[in-house]
Design a protein around this motif. Structure first.
Motif, PDB file in Angstrom:
ATOM      1  N   TYR A  74       6.381  -3.023   0.203  1.00 30.79           N
ATOM      2  CA  TYR A  74       5.543  -2.201   1.069  1.00 30.79           C
ATOM      3  C   TYR A  74       6.404  -1.240   1.889  1.00 30.79           C
ATOM      4  O   TYR A  74       6.054  -0.073   2.059  1.00 30.79           O
ATOM      5  CB  TYR A  74       4.709  -3.076   2.009  1.00 30.79           C
ATOM      6  CG  TYR A  74       3.586  -3.806   1.316  1.00 30.79           C
ATOM      7  CD1 TYR A  74       3.624  -5.191   1.165  1.00 30.79           C
ATOM      8  CD2 TYR A  74       2.489  -3.116   0.809  1.00 30.79           C
ATOM      9  CE1 TYR A  74       2.592  -5.865   0.544  1.00 30.79           C
ATOM     10  CE2 TYR A  74       1.469  -3.781   0.167  1.00 30.79           C
ATOM     11  CZ  TYR A  74       1.527  -5.147   0.039  1.00 30.79           C
ATOM     12  OH  TYR A  74       0.510  -5.810  -0.586  1.00 30.79           O
ATOM     13  N   GLU A  75       7.515  -1.787   2.361  1.00 29.49           N
ATOM     14  CA  GLU A  75       8.378  -0.934   3.184  1.00 29.49           C
ATOM     15  C   GLU A  75       8.915   0.218   2.356  1.00 29.49           C
ATOM     16  O   GLU A  75       8.930   1.363   2.792  1.00 29.49           O
ATOM     17  CB  GLU A  75       9.529  -1.770   3.754  1.00 29.49           C
ATOM     18  CG  GLU A  75       9.072  -2.708   4.851  1.00 29.49           C
ATOM     19  CD  GLU A  75      10.143  -3.712   5.229  1.00 29.49           C
ATOM     20  OE1 GLU A  75       9.789  -4.711   5.869  1.00 29.49           O
ATOM     21  OE2 GLU A  75      11.321  -3.494   4.867  1.00 29.49           O
ATOM     22  N   ALA A  76       9.327  -0.095   1.133  1.00 26.61           N
ATOM     23  CA  ALA A  76       9.856   0.961   0.273  1.00 26.61           C
ATOM     24  C   ALA A  76       8.795   2.014   0.026  1.00 26.61           C
ATOM     25  O   ALA A  76       9.078   3.223   0.076  1.00 26.61           O
ATOM     26  CB  ALA A  76      10.324   0.348  -1.046  1.00 26.61           C
ATOM     27  N   ALA A  77       7.555   1.560  -0.216  1.00 32.64           N
ATOM     28  CA  ALA A  77       6.481   2.526  -0.465  1.00 32.64           C
ATOM     29  C   ALA A  77       6.228   3.376   0.766  1.00 32.64           C
ATOM     30  O   ALA A  77       5.980   4.580   0.666  1.00 32.64           O
ATOM     31  CB  ALA A  77       5.207   1.770  -0.858  1.00 32.64           C
ATOM     32  N   GLU A  78       6.304   2.741   1.933  1.00 33.28           N
ATOM     33  CA  GLU A  78       6.101   3.460   3.199  1.00 33.28           C
ATOM     34  C   GLU A  78       7.106   4.595   3.315  1.00 33.28           C
ATOM     35  O   GLU A  78       6.782   5.719   3.681  1.00 33.28           O
ATOM     36  CB  GLU A  78       6.267   2.457   4.363  1.00 33.28           C
ATOM     37  CG  GLU A  78       5.960   3.042   5.728  1.00 33.28           C
ATOM     38  CD  GLU A  78       4.493   2.911   6.060  1.00 33.28           C
ATOM     39  OE1 GLU A  78       3.899   1.879   5.681  1.00 33.28           O
ATOM     40  OE2 GLU A  78       3.933   3.849   6.660  1.00 33.28           O
TER      41      GLU A  78
END
Lengths: 327, 569
Positions: free
Chosen positions: A215-219
């Motif tokens: 999720y963080e990477a996508a953010e």
């Protein structure tokens, strides 16, 4: 007499195994002996309650009367199967079973997943827990009570009709339980109300297992919420979805008994019976005439054979599509 | 966790799970041990009995499953009630009740499959044939001949009817064998009922045919579109009662799915008959006039009762025991005018007389002694004690001076206080009244001194509970009891009632009967709810569908039973 292929031995694929290859050697068993040991009671349980009773299928070829041993019963051969397959009603009954199961499955899956996705996005823990509790409370209500609630809601002077008339959607109240074609949807929607909360639990659990780093990477890449759901959450829970889907297909022939029985006022509502009579209701009605145990067993055998076939087909398709498989 | 700890944990978890799995298997042995322990005690008593040869007063407890769920005040043991204690003091017998929780057929099935029977079982709600087929009951006729003279007397008229059609043994005692040949009913059992307020407002109309009945409803409904704040409902139809009443309105006895001609003894299948055509046509006409409530065809029993209790329903049909609870509720809130008065309309002018009242001699279900009973002789003697007239008076009427009084002519009557206690369920349960009827040897009709067997049919009691409206209506119709409107003659019809006949498991007639029921279910509501011009087509379709079934098999099977009853009874 249903064969249940869920539950039972959980096999964990070790890294070294290739597709379809299985090395049963002491080394592998030794590595997993803790797990094998733990699953042992369940294997015994499944064997005793699900496989051992299959010898009782003999009852389907008799005119079984309780009280006497199974070997002292009158043999009637394939008579019950003959009655079953020569009944013109059977096709309609199967149609009803499949229709209600499919509607339940599609509605059930979509609503449960959507609810899980929505709850997953909620940050306020208290709100989340409140919604969860409220949504899975109906699951614990017996269908006797739930059916009464549904029937009362659908009454001519009931809330649903009042809303429909007030909003001008219909000019006269609708007698829902008198129209066969509404029945499948009434069953589907009331099922959703009853089970959506409970069914969403397993998806929420699966979602919790998704690596937050994704999720963080996508953010960082600038993904919006919907994109995150589509690209991370859904693929992350897809093994769960596929496995549950395959198992559901295995149960496609059983669309429930209590629901249909109670919503048709103890199976006396003749107006909707053409759409409401599924295999369970049919067996109950015919079974009383043909000696419940034997006829019920014969229908059960038919049910099991079809269910297992459906399960194997679904499993095969899943394998071919590169997805998870159950067997 | 170290490796050793891991292993210890695993072993503990496995042991826990294995124990959990095996826990379910443990119980049966304990139950068996308990059973054999208590039965040993009983056996001792039984042996003592035989040696001394006088009614033993050793205390003993027999287990009994009445095949009914426990009521609000139902006792666990009979000696917890006043009358039950008196019976125990006299006979030494206490009864431990094993009530049904949930479905009766399931409980019966479980008992049969496990072979785990109590001493006595009442085969209620169609479970008697199941127990007989499973050979759970012992033959009783020799025991009764030897130890039960009072039982023999009570059942003398229906002795032949109690015999099993296949092997001639008597396996159970049915409920309420009628004593005497006079009609004892004050209130009729069935009938098309009209709200008392309507009867009065319409000036006590003549209700002879169904058209009269529905016209009366229409008149009252037009004059009173809302009742008690609700929309007035003309006729709330309960499918079972409505379809069953076809036999009565057509002038036949209530025999289930067939009419039996009283002269020729010929069986006519009810479904698809000409009478049914006329019946549905009348219903169809009145449905399209808005008199019959559409929800009648889809509601369940709870919704039905709820609607009845509002007091806004003008007409209903059914047996008196179906409405007792609802009428009590309405009466308690002072709405007696919203309760109903029963009438006996004919189907139409071509019928001579409707609602023929035939003497109901029971057969088909009753209480039996199981193969697991250790002391059947003691049980028969206990039943024999209960079957005496004096004890019947005790269990039905109560204690003289407390529950009823006797006048100088020997007639039983009740004071206003005692009358009030008649409807006090808690009082009756604690006293033990009304608990020794259904499921025990117990009669109906008249005692040898002329009093009615139970208070409800004693004129002195029943007429004292007439409400003001009841009296007004009775006076206007020039009758003394509501039963008189229906006809008080008690016909003696040998084959009656056919609805309790034994259906052989797996016989093709049984399957035909089920299929007839399915076809009927599919079309009856459709026919009544159809537009008038569509009625003929739907009826034709219905008869066609019935024609595809093998009705001769069904008819012959029932005809054989009717003939057998005339021969053997």
């Amino acid at each position: 007499m249903n064969i249940r292929t869920d539950g039972g031995k959980l096999k964990v694929n070790t890294v070294r195994l290739k597709e379809g290859q299985r090395k049963i050697c002491w080394k592998n068993i030794n590595k997993q002996k803790a797990l094998i040991f733990m699953s042992f009671p369940f294997v015994i349980y499944t064997f005793i309650f699900n496989y051992l009773p299959i010898w009782g299928w003999l009852m389907a070829f008799q005119q079984y009367k309780p009280g006497k041993s199974i070997f002292m019963q009158k043999w009637v051969g394939l008579r019950h199967f003959q009655v079953l397959f020569s009944d013109a009603e059977l096709l309609k009954v199967i149609r009803n079973s499949l229709a209600m199961s499919l509607i339940n499955m599609i509605l059930g899956f979509s609503t449960a997943i959507i609810l899980a996705l929505m709850l997953n996005e909620v940050r306020n823990a208290l709100f989340k827990r409140t919604v969860q509790t409220i949504s899975y409370l109906p699951h614990f209500v017996s269908w006797v009570v739930a059916a009464n609630i549904v029937l009362t809601m659908l009454e001519i002077n009931g809330p649903i009709n009042n809303v429909l008339v007030a909003l001008g959607i219909t000019d006269k109240p609708v007698l829902f339980m008198a129209e066969g074609k509404y029945f499948w949807w009434i069953v589907g929607i009331s099922n959703v109300w009853k089970n959506v909360g409970w069914n969403s639990i397993i998806y929420l659990a699966a979602m919790a297992g998704i690596n937050p780093e994704l999720y963080e990477a996508a953010e960082i890449d600038g993904a919006k919420t919907l994109q995150k759901i589509w690209h991370i959450t859904l693929p992350g829970i897809s093994p769960t979805i596929v496995i549950l889907l395959i198992m559901s297909i295995g149960h496609l022939m059983s669309s429930g008994f209590e629901q249909q029985f109670l919503l048709t006022a103890n199976a006396t509502n003749g107006l909707v019976m053409e759409y409401a009579q599924n295999i369970e209701i049919y067996v109950m009605k015919r079974g009383i005439a043909m000696g419940q145990f034997s006829f019920g067993t014969a229908a059960g055998i038919f049910n099991s054979v079809v269910s297992v076939s459906l399960l194997l087909i679904a499993n095969f398709i899943a394998k071919k599509l590169g997805q998870e498989k159950v067997i | 966790m170290s490796k050793k700890m891991k292993w210890v944990t695993v072993v503990m978890i496995v042991t826990l799970m294995v124990t959990a799995v095996l826990a379910g298997c443990g119980n049966k042995k304990d139950v068996d041990q308990n059973n054999s322990h208590s039965s040993n005690t009983q056996l001792k008593n039984g042996e003592k009995n035989e040696e001394v040869n006088t009614p033993s007063l050793e205390k003993v407890t027999f287990t009994y499953c009445p095949m009914n769920p426990a009521g609000e005040y139902s006792p666990d043991n009979s000696n917890e009630t006043t009358i039950g204690k008196m019976i125990e003091d006299a006979t030494g017998v206490n009864i431990k009740f094993d009530y049904v929780v949930g479905d009766r057929k399931t409980k019966a099935g479980v008992m049969i499959a496990s072979g785990d029977y109590p001493d006595m079982i009442m085969g209620a709600w169609g479970t008697t044939p199941d127990f007989i087929n499973a050979e759970a009951f012992i033959p009783l006729e020799d025991l009764i001949e030897e130890h039960g003279p009072n039982i023999k007397k009570l059942y003398s008229e229906c002795w032949n009817r109690m015999k099993d059609p296949d092997d001639g043994h008597i396996y159970y005692l049915p409920a309420y064998p009628y004593q005497g040949d006079r009609n004892n009913r004050i209130w009729p059992e069935g009938g098309f009922r009209l709200q008392k307020a309507a009867v009065v407002e319409l000036g006590f109309p003549k209700i002879e045919t169904l058209d009269d009945y529905f016209s009366a409803i229409k008149q009252y409904k037009n004059a009173n579109p809302t009742i008690e704040g609700q929309d007035a409902i003309g006729f709330l139809l309960w499918p079972g009662a409505f379809n069953g009443s076809l036999n009565s309105v057509s002038g036949y006895t209530t025999d289930g799915i067939c009419f039996t001609d009283l002269e020729t003894k010929e069986v006519i299948i009810r479904e698809g008959s000409d009478e049914q055509y006329r019946y549905f046509k009348i219903a169809n006409k009145w449905y399209n006039e808005g008199i019959i409530d559409p929800e009648s065809f889809v509601m369940n029993r709870d919704q039905y009762k709820a609607k009845l209790t509002t007091g806004a329903v003008i007409g209903v049909v059914g047996a008196d025991w179906e409405f007792g609870e609802v009428e009590n509720t309405l009466k308690k809130s002072g709405k007696d005018e919203r309760t109903w008065f029963p009438f006996a309309p004919k189907l139409d002018e071509s019928v001579d007389e409707a609602f023929k009242n035939a003497k109901w001699i029971p057969a088909g279900e009753g209480v039996g002694i199981t193969v697991k009973a250790k002391d059947p002789v003691r049980i028969i003697k206990f039943w024999d004690y209960l079957a005496q007239e004096e004890i019947q008076k005790l269990t039905n009427w109560g204690i003289e001076g407390e529950d009823y009084e006797v006048d100088e002519n020997g007639r039983f009557y009740m004071t206003p206080d005692q009358l009030k206690k008649l409807t006090d369920n808690e009082y009756r349960a604690k006293k033990g009244l009304g608990q020794w009827g259904y499921g025990w040897p117990s009669g109906d009709g008249f005692y040898s001194d002329g009093n009615a067997w139970a208070p409800s049919t004693q004129p002195e009691v029943a007429m004292a509970s007439f409400t003001e409206l009841d009296k007004k209506i009775l006076k206007a119709y020039n009758v003394t009891t509501p039963m008189e409107l229906q006809g008080t003659e008690l016909l003696i019809v040998k084959h009656h009632p056919l609805w309790n006949m034994k259906w052989e498991d797996g016989h093709p007639a049984v399957l035909v009967r089920t299929k007839v029921g399915d076809v009927f279910n599919k079309y009856w509501a459709k026919a009544i709810m159809a537009k008038p011009e569509e009625f003929e087509n739907i009826w034709k379709e219905y008869v066609e569908e019935l024609g595809k079934l093998d009705l001769d098999v069904l008819r012959d099977y029932m005809q054989k039973e009717v003939d057998r009853r005339y021969r053997e009874w």
